[in-house]
Design a protein around this motif. Structure first.
Motif, mmCIF file in Angstrom:
data_model
loop_
_atom_site.group_PDB
_atom_site.id
_atom_site.type_symbol
_atom_site.label_atom_id
_atom_site.label_comp_id
_atom_site.label_asym_id
_atom_site.label_seq_id
_atom_site.Cartn_x
_atom_site.Cartn_y
_atom_site.Cartn_z
ATOM 1 N N ARG A 113 0.953 -1.044 0.006
ATOM 2 C CA ARG A 113 -0.117 0.222 0.110
ATOM 3 C C ARG A 113 0.943 1.394 -0.001
ATOM 4 O O ARG A 113 0.556 2.247 -0.737
ATOM 5 C CB ARG A 113 -0.804 0.173 1.093
ATOM 6 N N VAL A 114 1.846 1.307 0.835
ATOM 7 C CA VAL A 114 2.633 2.577 1.112
ATOM 8 C C VAL A 114 3.518 2.684 -0.259
ATOM 9 O O VAL A 114 3.665 4.003 -0.753
ATOM 10 C CB VAL A 114 3.694 2.308 1.910
ATOM 11 N N MET A 115 4.061 1.836 -1.005
ATOM 12 C CA MET A 115 4.715 1.773 -2.321
ATOM 13 C C MET A 115 3.900 1.774 -3.474
ATOM 14 O O MET A 115 4.650 1.753 -4.568
ATOM 15 C CB MET A 115 5.713 0.913 -2.233
ATOM 16 N N ASN A 116 2.630 1.854 -3.180
ATOM 17 C CA ASN A 116 1.879 1.733 -4.407
ATOM 18 C C ASN A 116 2.249 0.567 -5.497
ATOM 19 O O ASN A 116 1.872 0.410 -6.419
ATOM 20 C CB ASN A 116 1.902 2.921 -5.416
ATOM 21 N N PHE A 117 2.304 -1.017 -4.683
ATOM 22 C CA PHE A 117 2.457 -2.052 -5.478
ATOM 23 C C PHE A 117 1.200 -2.734 -5.575
ATOM 24 O O PHE A 117 1.054 -3.628 -6.376
ATOM 25 C CB PHE A 117 3.498 -2.698 -4.579
ATOM 26 N N CYS A 118 0.057 -2.204 -4.976
ATOM 27 C CA CYS A 118 -1.396 -2.730 -5.185
ATOM 28 C C CYS A 118 -2.051 -1.607 -5.622
ATOM 29 O O CYS A 118 -1.925 -0.313 -5.164
ATOM 30 C CB CYS A 118 -1.735 -3.546 -4.195
ATOM 31 N N THR A 119 -3.347 -1.855 -6.316
ATOM 32 C CA THR A 119 -4.320 -0.805 -6.517
ATOM 33 C C THR A 119 -5.222 -0.556 -5.057
ATOM 34 O O THR A 119 -5.286 -1.468 -4.227
ATOM 35 C CB THR A 119 -5.321 -1.074 -7.613
ATOM 36 N N LYS A 120 -5.932 0.494 -5.119
ATOM 37 C CA LYS A 120 -6.937 0.704 -4.027
ATOM 38 C C LYS A 120 -7.804 -0.213 -3.865
ATOM 39 O O LYS A 120 -8.248 -0.772 -2.723
ATOM 40 C CB LYS A 120 -7.637 2.230 -4.093
ATOM 41 N N ASP A 121 -8.350 -0.815 -5.040
ATOM 42 C CA ASP A 121 -9.470 -1.918 -4.896
ATOM 43 C C ASP A 121 -8.664 -3.225 -4.330
ATOM 44 O O ASP A 121 -9.401 -3.905 -3.673
ATOM 45 C CB ASP A 121 -9.875 -2.086 -6.346
ATOM 46 N N GLN A 122 -7.416 -3.639 -4.970
ATOM 47 C CA GLN A 122 -6.962 -4.719 -4.191
ATOM 48 C C GLN A 122 -6.685 -4.597 -2.690
ATOM 49 O O GLN A 122 -6.958 -5.342 -2.085
ATOM 50 C CB GLN A 122 -5.576 -4.809 -5.001
ATOM 51 N N TYR A 123 -6.367 -3.379 -2.424
ATOM 52 C CA TYR A 123 -5.994 -3.306 -0.720
ATOM 53 C C TYR A 123 -7.525 -3.403 -0.330
ATOM 54 O O TYR A 123 -7.462 -4.137 0.865
ATOM 55 C CB TYR A 123 -5.573 -1.876 -0.628
ATOM 56 N N LYS A 124 -8.463 -2.720 -0.486
ATOM 57 C CA LYS A 124 -9.630 -2.828 -0.160
ATOM 58 C C LYS A 124 -10.462 -4.376 0.068
ATOM 59 O O LYS A 124 -10.854 -4.813 1.028
ATOM 60 C CB LYS A 124 -10.665 -1.994 -0.769
ATOM 61 N N THR A 125 -10.125 -5.063 -0.993
ATOM 62 C CA THR A 125 -10.582 -6.433 -1.196
ATOM 63 C C THR A 125 -9.847 -7.030 -0.007
ATOM 64 O O THR A 125 -10.385 -8.180 0.679
ATOM 65 C CB THR A 125 -10.412 -6.953 -2.384
ATOM 66 N N PHE A 126 -8.601 -6.887 0.046
ATOM 67 C CA PHE A 126 -7.675 -7.494 1.194
ATOM 68 C C PHE A 126 -8.411 -7.190 2.493
ATOM 69 O O PHE A 126 -8.512 -8.281 3.311
ATOM 70 C CB PHE A 126 -6.351 -7.185 0.998
ATOM 71 N N MET A 127 -8.648 -6.065 2.934
ATOM 72 C CA MET A 127 -9.083 -5.645 4.236
ATOM 73 C C MET A 127 -10.420 -6.419 4.361
ATOM 74 O O MET A 127 -10.646 -6.591 5.513
ATOM 75 C CB MET A 127 -8.954 -4.170 4.440
ATOM 76 N N ASP A 128 -11.344 -6.468 3.384
ATOM 77 C CA ASP A 128 -12.518 -6.779 3.499
ATOM 78 C C ASP A 128 -12.638 -8.311 3.699
ATOM 79 O O ASP A 128 -13.825 -8.667 4.153
ATOM 80 C CB ASP A 128 -13.519 -6.373 2.333
ATOM 81 N N THR A 129 -11.588 -9.066 3.352
ATOM 82 C CA THR A 129 -11.518 -10.305 3.271
ATOM 83 C C THR A 129 -10.635 -11.188 4.229
ATOM 84 O O THR A 129 -10.782 -12.451 4.753
ATOM 85 C CB THR A 129 -11.244 -10.933 1.896
ATOM 86 N N VAL A 130 -9.363 -10.391 4.676
ATOM 87 C CA VAL A 130 -8.431 -11.280 5.618
ATOM 88 C C VAL A 130 -9.258 -11.679 6.736
ATOM 89 O O VAL A 130 -8.788 -12.749 7.366
ATOM 90 C CB VAL A 130 -7.443 -10.123 5.622
ATOM 91 N N ASN A 131 -10.049 -11.060 7.569
ATOM 92 C CA ASN A 131 -10.546 -11.799 8.728
ATOM 93 C C ASN A 131 -11.196 -12.928 8.465
ATOM 94 O O ASN A 131 -11.054 -14.049 9.199
ATOM 95 C CB ASN A 131 -11.276 -10.628 9.494
ATOM 96 N N ASP A 132 -11.651 -13.146 7.429
ATOM 97 C CA ASP A 132 -12.708 -14.296 7.023
ATOM 98 C C ASP A 132 -11.714 -15.244 6.762
ATOM 99 O O ASP A 132 -11.950 -16.474 7.175
ATOM 100 C CB ASP A 132 -13.550 -13.998 6.064
ATOM 101 N N PHE A 133 -10.608 -15.021 5.971
ATOM 102 C CA PHE A 133 -9.643 -16.024 5.691
ATOM 103 C C PHE A 133 -9.030 -16.708 6.823
ATOM 104 O O PHE A 133 -9.009 -17.611 6.925
ATOM 105 C CB PHE A 133 -8.582 -15.200 4.557
ATOM 106 N N GLU A 134 -8.636 -15.890 7.574
ATOM 107 C CA GLU A 134 -7.946 -16.276 8.850
ATOM 108 C C GLU A 134 -8.969 -17.097 9.874
ATOM 109 O O GLU A 134 -8.613 -18.128 10.520
ATOM 110 C CB GLU A 134 -7.164 -14.924 9.709
ATOM 111 N N SER A 135 -10.412 -16.652 9.805
ATOM 112 C CA SER A 135 -11.279 -17.355 10.530
ATOM 113 C C SER A 135 -11.424 -18.607 10.121
ATOM 114 O O SER A 135 -11.462 -19.773 10.879
ATOM 115 C CB SER A 135 -12.559 -16.400 10.622
ATOM 116 N N ILE A 136 -11.489 -18.887 8.866
ATOM 117 C CA ILE A 136 -11.314 -20.248 8.142
ATOM 118 C C ILE A 136 -10.089 -21.034 8.561
ATOM 119 O O ILE A 136 -10.293 -22.251 8.885
ATOM 120 C CB ILE A 136 -11.269 -20.123 6.644
#
Length: 257
Positions: A113-136
């Protein structure tokens, strides 16, 4: 007592405490192998925060057959086109294994995110799904333990200089590390948002104040061992200093600015 004698005494005390904790780690691994359990330890943190040293302290006397350290590099074009978590899933522990991630899928919440290696949409998708991924992962039986190693800006500057001056540490210097001081505030913002949004009850973050490397090693291991069950557990050895290793509680005032 002279300075050298004091330093020698402190080093002996550290080595003695570390040995006792490493004996406990071996007991944990024996239990892990016998029961076919799986443990994932994630180590994130500032550049130069001491992830390598912490991992070495943990793994030094463990069986290499049942211990893996994962430090993935830049994803290939093929990996970049896949589900973001896919290349990490392939590194998860088999039965009886402990896997330590030296940086992890949280790259997307930090350096990417800091170095702009991902898009804003990619970052948002990650933040929206990582808790569910770890819960699995947790619900499937994997013990997931997450650490964020925090250091001051002044300490990071000194460690970066030490790397430049030490010919044995040249391999640790990267273009990303060299930008760490420049983007200090941006990394702080990303760290804060990551901790606030990705510390659910079943996979919380533990913060480790790592300005003192040896104290960080000892207290991280104490905290790690206190979180798992195994025969012969010496609970009296596993009381971490809560000023050094503590579960994230939403208070930004406890973090380095």
């Amino acid at each position: 007592m002279g300075q050298k004698a004091k330093e020698k005494q402190e080093e002996a005390s550290y080595e003695s405490q570390l040995r006792e904790l490493q004996i406990q780690l071996v007991k944990l691994q024996n239990s892990l192998i016998s029961n076919g359990d799986q443990i994932v330890v994630i180590l994130e943190g500032r550049d130069t925060a001491g992830k390598d040293g912490s991992i070495k302290a943990i793994t030094q006397n463990l069986s290499p057959r049942e211990t893996r350290v994962v430090a993935l590099g830049k994803p290939s074009d093929t990996e970049s086109a896949e589900w973001y978590f896919q290349r990490y899933v392939s590194q998860l522990p088999k039965k009886g294994e402990i896997v330590l991630f030296n940086r992890s899928w949280y790259n997307r919440a930090g350096v990417e995110r800091v170095m702009n290696f991902c898009t804003k949409d990619q970052y948002k998708t990650f933040m929206d799904t990582v808790n569910d991924f770890e819960s699995i992962l947790v619900r499937s039986g994997i013990t997931l333990i997450k650490y964020y190693l925090d250091i001051s800006k002044k300490e990071q500057a000194q460690r970066l200089k030490d790397r430049e001056d030490d010919p044995l540490k040249q391999w640790k210097i990267s273009p990303i590390d060299q930008q760490a001081q420049k983007y200090w505030n941006a990394y702080s913002k990303c760290r804060n948002e990551m901790l606030e949004k990705t510390s659910p009850q079943d996979a919380p973050w533990t913060i480790v104040r790592a300005n003192d490397k040896k104290l960080a090693h000892l207290n991280l291991i104490r905290d790690l061992l206190s979180k798992v069950t195994y025969p012969g557990k010496a609970k009296d050895l596993l009381k971490a200093d809560k000023e050094i290793a503590f579960q994230w509680d939403g208070k930004l005032t406890k973090l380095e600015k």
